[in-house]
Write a protein that holds these residues in place. Structure first.
Motif, PDB file in Angstrom:
ATOM      1  N   VAL B  50       0.879  -1.242  -0.004  1.00 55.26           N
ATOM      2  CA  VAL B  50      -0.198   0.155  -0.038  1.00 55.26           C
ATOM      3  C   VAL B  50       0.811   1.312  -0.089  1.00 55.26           C
ATOM      4  O   VAL B  50       1.904   1.159   0.712  1.00 55.26           O
ATOM      5  CB  VAL B  50      -0.870  -0.038   1.187  1.00 55.26           C
ATOM      6  N   SER B  51       0.406   2.321  -0.647  1.00 51.92           N
ATOM      7  CA  SER B  51       1.252   3.562  -0.659  1.00 51.92           C
ATOM      8  C   SER B  51       0.133   4.448  -0.496  1.00 51.92           C
ATOM      9  O   SER B  51      -0.968   4.600  -1.011  1.00 51.92           O
ATOM     10  CB  SER B  51       2.171   3.825  -1.977  1.00 51.92           C
ATOM     11  N   VAL B  52       0.588   5.374   0.343  1.00 52.17           N
ATOM     12  CA  VAL B  52      -0.258   6.610   0.516  1.00 52.17           C
ATOM     13  C   VAL B  52       0.371   7.841   0.276  1.00 52.17           C
ATOM     14  O   VAL B  52       1.784   8.169   0.757  1.00 52.17           O
ATOM     15  CB  VAL B  52      -0.596   6.721   2.000  1.00 52.17           C
ATOM     16  N   TRP B  53       0.036   8.791  -0.787  1.00 50.81           N
ATOM     17  CA  TRP B  53       0.605  10.151  -0.865  1.00 50.81           C
ATOM     18  C   TRP B  53      -0.252  11.141  -1.267  1.00 50.81           C
ATOM     19  O   TRP B  53      -1.377  11.064  -1.424  1.00 50.81           O
ATOM     20  CB  TRP B  53       1.589   9.815  -2.075  1.00 50.81           C
ATOM     21  N   LEU B  54       0.087  12.307  -1.415  1.00 46.81           N
ATOM     22  CA  LEU B  54      -0.450  13.592  -1.551  1.00 46.81           C
ATOM     23  C   LEU B  54      -0.165  14.234  -2.854  1.00 46.81           C
ATOM     24  O   LEU B  54       1.019  14.165  -3.413  1.00 46.81           O
ATOM     25  CB  LEU B  54      -0.218  14.753  -0.423  1.00 46.81           C
ATOM     26  N   GLU B  55      -0.998  15.065  -3.504  1.00 44.34           N
ATOM     27  CA  GLU B  55      -0.478  15.658  -4.668  1.00 44.34           C
ATOM     28  C   GLU B  55      -1.412  16.907  -4.664  1.00 44.34           C
ATOM     29  O   GLU B  55      -2.536  17.186  -4.342  1.00 44.34           O
ATOM     30  CB  GLU B  55      -1.491  14.750  -5.994  1.00 44.34           C
ATOM     31  N   ASN B  56      -0.369  18.032  -4.679  1.00 42.29           N
ATOM     32  CA  ASN B  56      -0.917  19.255  -4.765  1.00 42.29           C
ATOM     33  C   ASN B  56      -1.499  19.908  -6.092  1.00 42.29           C
ATOM     34  O   ASN B  56      -1.519  19.016  -6.953  1.00 42.29           O
ATOM     35  CB  ASN B  56      -0.006  20.422  -4.078  1.00 42.29           C
ATOM     36  N   LYS B  58      -0.287  21.588  -8.325  1.00 49.12           N
ATOM     37  CA  LYS B  58       0.415  21.529  -9.166  1.00 49.12           C
ATOM     38  C   LYS B  58       0.769  20.224  -9.932  1.00 49.12           C
ATOM     39  O   LYS B  58       1.928  19.922 -10.753  1.00 49.12           O
ATOM     40  CB  LYS B  58       1.729  22.423  -8.786  1.00 49.12           C
ATOM     41  N   GLY B  59       0.368  19.260  -9.287  1.00 48.27           N
ATOM     42  CA  GLY B  59       0.711  17.826  -9.531  1.00 48.27           C
ATOM     43  C   GLY B  59       2.060  17.536  -8.845  1.00 48.27           C
ATOM     44  O   GLY B  59       2.406  16.509  -9.216  1.00 48.27           O
ATOM     45  N   GLU B  60       2.571  18.106  -7.838  1.00 45.73           N
ATOM     46  CA  GLU B  60       3.719  17.583  -7.170  1.00 45.73           C
ATOM     47  C   GLU B  60       3.230  16.784  -6.060  1.00 45.73           C
ATOM     48  O   GLU B  60       2.490  16.872  -5.096  1.00 45.73           O
ATOM     49  CB  GLU B  60       4.452  18.814  -6.695  1.00 45.73           C
ATOM     50  N   SER B  61       4.332  15.649  -5.828  1.00 45.19           N
ATOM     51  CA  SER B  61       3.596  14.716  -4.865  1.00 45.19           C
ATOM     52  C   SER B  61       4.576  14.446  -3.719  1.00 45.19           C
ATOM     53  O   SER B  61       5.550  14.915  -3.829  1.00 45.19           O
ATOM     54  CB  SER B  61       3.810  13.140  -5.679  1.00 45.19           C
ATOM     55  N   THR B  62       3.778  13.863  -2.740  1.00 47.55           N
ATOM     56  CA  THR B  62       4.675  13.720  -1.227  1.00 47.55           C
ATOM     57  C   THR B  62       4.272  12.520  -0.807  1.00 47.55           C
ATOM     58  O   THR B  62       3.032  12.341  -0.574  1.00 47.55           O
ATOM     59  CB  THR B  62       4.215  14.885  -0.255  1.00 47.55           C
ATOM     60  N   TRP B  90       1.751   5.212  -8.207  1.00 51.35           N
ATOM     61  CA  TRP B  90       2.783   5.881  -7.231  1.00 51.35           C
ATOM     62  C   TRP B  90       4.292   5.506  -7.839  1.00 51.35           C
ATOM     63  O   TRP B  90       4.967   6.293  -7.603  1.00 51.35           O
ATOM     64  CB  TRP B  90       2.731   4.913  -5.688  1.00 51.35           C
ATOM     65  N   TRP B  91       4.593   4.406  -8.329  1.00 52.84           N
ATOM     66  CA  TRP B  91       5.747   4.091  -8.892  1.00 52.84           C
ATOM     67  C   TRP B  91       6.061   5.151 -10.111  1.00 52.84           C
ATOM     68  O   TRP B  91       7.167   5.618 -10.126  1.00 52.84           O
ATOM     69  CB  TRP B  91       5.795   2.828  -9.462  1.00 52.84           C
ATOM     70  N   ARG B  92       5.089   5.237 -10.543  1.00 53.28           N
ATOM     71  CA  ARG B  92       5.285   6.494 -11.640  1.00 53.28           C
ATOM     72  C   ARG B  92       5.529   8.066 -11.376  1.00 53.28           C
ATOM     73  O   ARG B  92       6.245   8.542 -11.750  1.00 53.28           O
ATOM     74  CB  ARG B  92       4.118   6.283 -12.784  1.00 53.28           C
ATOM     75  N   ARG B  93       4.697   8.312 -10.426  1.00 56.96           N
ATOM     76  CA  ARG B  93       4.588   9.655  -9.709  1.00 56.96           C
ATOM     77  C   ARG B  93       5.938   9.814  -8.910  1.00 56.96           C
ATOM     78  O   ARG B  93       6.508  11.103  -8.832  1.00 56.96           O
ATOM     79  CB  ARG B  93       3.628   9.955  -8.649  1.00 56.96           C
ATOM     80  N   ILE B  94       6.307   8.914  -7.818  1.00 58.96           N
ATOM     81  CA  ILE B  94       7.389   8.957  -7.084  1.00 58.96           C
ATOM     82  C   ILE B  94       8.179   7.972  -6.838  1.00 58.96           C
ATOM     83  O   ILE B  94       9.404   8.049  -6.935  1.00 58.96           O
ATOM     84  CB  ILE B  94       6.500   9.144  -5.572  1.00 58.96           C
TER      85      ILE B  94
END
Lengths: 275, 179
Positions: B50-56, B58-62, B90-94
């Motif tokens: 499981v991955s949990v992340w935020l996107e603002n 602008k499409g920036e991920s944390t 998640w793999w693609r974004r971060i």
């Protein structure tokens, strides 16, 4: 004749047929294109068949396969075997980045008729020839002489970790694809942009066919047909996730002398992932 | 490019954590997330990655959390990284630009049930959040199972409870308002 020799000879024949007669399609099929392991490997199938990715006709010779690592060095295919219908080889991916697995060739070919009207060609089928020897191999009395310059390229890409673009740079030889969208960053429903070059210059009017895998389980080719624009560019929107085979053909008369025409064929396998 | 954004985010977050020490009147807000892993009746069950992340906007991920196999036969092992790519988005974004494991983000896979995660603003991995619109993304990938991505849009600071429900690999994903 042993099996291996027979197989490679057969493939050599298929690979050397003129473009118009190329009924069968040659393809490379990597087991994965996006990897996250620290010890990443892919296994690649290589075959020639009518139905893309269904190995049911002939194996492809893998002797000429080149594997380029992200830092530009060459890797050797491992554990190669040639079976009845397909060849298989493994590629270890010791570095992070994008790898190119390719099979490319280019050359010159002459066809003519004898004064008696019989067709002749040089070099003969399956033979390799040095373009410098062209003149002495064509008789003085040859009629309807046509000399063409050709290139063939088949490739696929795999990425371990972060994609990069060092292996995507053009060689400026023959017909080739320069990805604008990274070939290991393709997703269903998104458009991908590619550019085609012929001898390093944008190739306009390249006829491109894109066919999704799984042909046996549907009733049509489901081919997407596109042509490149003035800049040699084209855009493909992937209808669904899966493996795709892209093939392209190009011909013009801007050949290097003594050739009067040049042609190029290109094929690539891409993996498109679900959204 | 993405990597640089992430690095600067980490930098900002640690800078913020230090400055907060001297300003006791400022109360750091929490982001509380509940992730439900459904209990499934299948012949072969493995707890999901499981991955949990935020996107603002602008499409920036944390990345806030990644649960995956960190051990093999009781020993720390990188073997489980082989399947990180199955959390495709998640793999693609971060993921593909991050060297795992990451302290405070990596964790072992969890059993079915509701798992509450509390992230404090100004502290890693959340860092400082500007006011605005965000999307919380939770992606699950299960060995010999399926994959699912659930998105929960929200505004920071969180004003009301927000939730979305997965249909197969994830249950309810909820952003809880501070009590």
């Amino acid at each position: 004749m042993n099996k291996f020799l027979k197989a490679s000879l057969c493939t050599a024949l298929v690979m050397c047929l003129p473009l118009s007669a190329q009924a069968h399609r040659a393809w490379l099929l990597p087991s994965a294109t996006v990897l996250s392991s620290d010890d990443a490997w892919v296994s690649v199938d290589a075959a020639v068949s009518n139905d893309i990715f269904h190995a049911d006709h002939a194996p492809m010779g893998v002797d000429g396969i080149t594997i380029t690592a992200p830092d530009g060095t060459s890797l050797t295919p491992q554990n190669s075997i040639t079976g009845k219908f397909r060849s298989v080889f493994d590629v270890q991916l010791p570095q992070k980045g994008t790898y190119k697995i390719a099979l490319a060739s280019s050359g010159i070919m002459a066809t003519w008729k004898t004064p008696e009207g019989e067709r002749r060609m040089w070099p003969g089928r399956g033979e390799k020839a040095n373009p410098a020897d062209l003149e002495k191999n064509i008789p003085k009395d040859a009629k309807e002489l046509q000399v063409s310059q050709f290139s063939r390229r088949m490739e696929t890409f795999v990425t371990s970790g972060t994609p990069d673009d060092k292996v995507l740079k053009a060689t400026k030889q023959g017909l080739e694809l320069v990805p604008i969208t990274h070939p290991n960053d393709l997703f269903a429903g998104e458009a991908a942009k590619f550019q085609f070059l012929i001898d390093g210059k944008p190739a306009e009017g390249v006829k491109v066919t894109v066919i999704p895998a799984g042909m046996r389980y549907r009733n049509s080719q489901a081919a997407i047909e596109v042509q490149t624009d003035k800049k040699g560019e084209l855009s493909v929107t992937w209808p669904q996730a899966g493996m795709y085979w892209l093939s392209a053909n190009y011909r013009d008369d801007k050949a290097k002398k003594p050739a009067t025409s040049r042609s190029g064929s290109y094929a690539a396998t891409f993996e498109v992932l679900p959204e | 490019m993405k990597k640089m954004v992430m690095r600067s985010r980490f930098f900002v977050s640690s800078f913020c954590a230090i400055s907060l020490l001297g300003v006791s009147s400022v109360q750091a807000a929490d982001l509380t997330v509940s992730v439900e892993i459904p209990s499934l009746t299948v012949a072969e069950y493995h707890t999901p990655y499981v991955s949990v992340w935020l996107e603002n906007e602008k499409g920036e991920s944390t990345t806030l959390a990644v649960w995956y196999q960190l051990e093999e036969r009781g020993q720390k092992s990188e073997k489980g990284e082989e399947w990180l790519k199955d959390m495709r988005q998640w793999w693609r974004r971060i993921g593909r630009e991050t060297d795992m494991p990451v302290d405070g983000v990596s964790g072992a896979t969890r059993k079915p049930g509701k798992h509450e995660l509390v992230f404090t603003e100004g502290k890693a991995p959340l860092g400082k959040l500007a006011k605005g619109n965000y999307v919380l993304l939770v992606e699950a990938a299960r060995e010999v199972g399926g994959r699912e991505l659930v998105k929960v849009p929200f505004t920071w600071p969180v004003a009301g409870e927000q939730s979305a429900k997965g249909s197969a690999e994830l249950g309810e994903i909820k952003i809880i308002v501070n009590p």
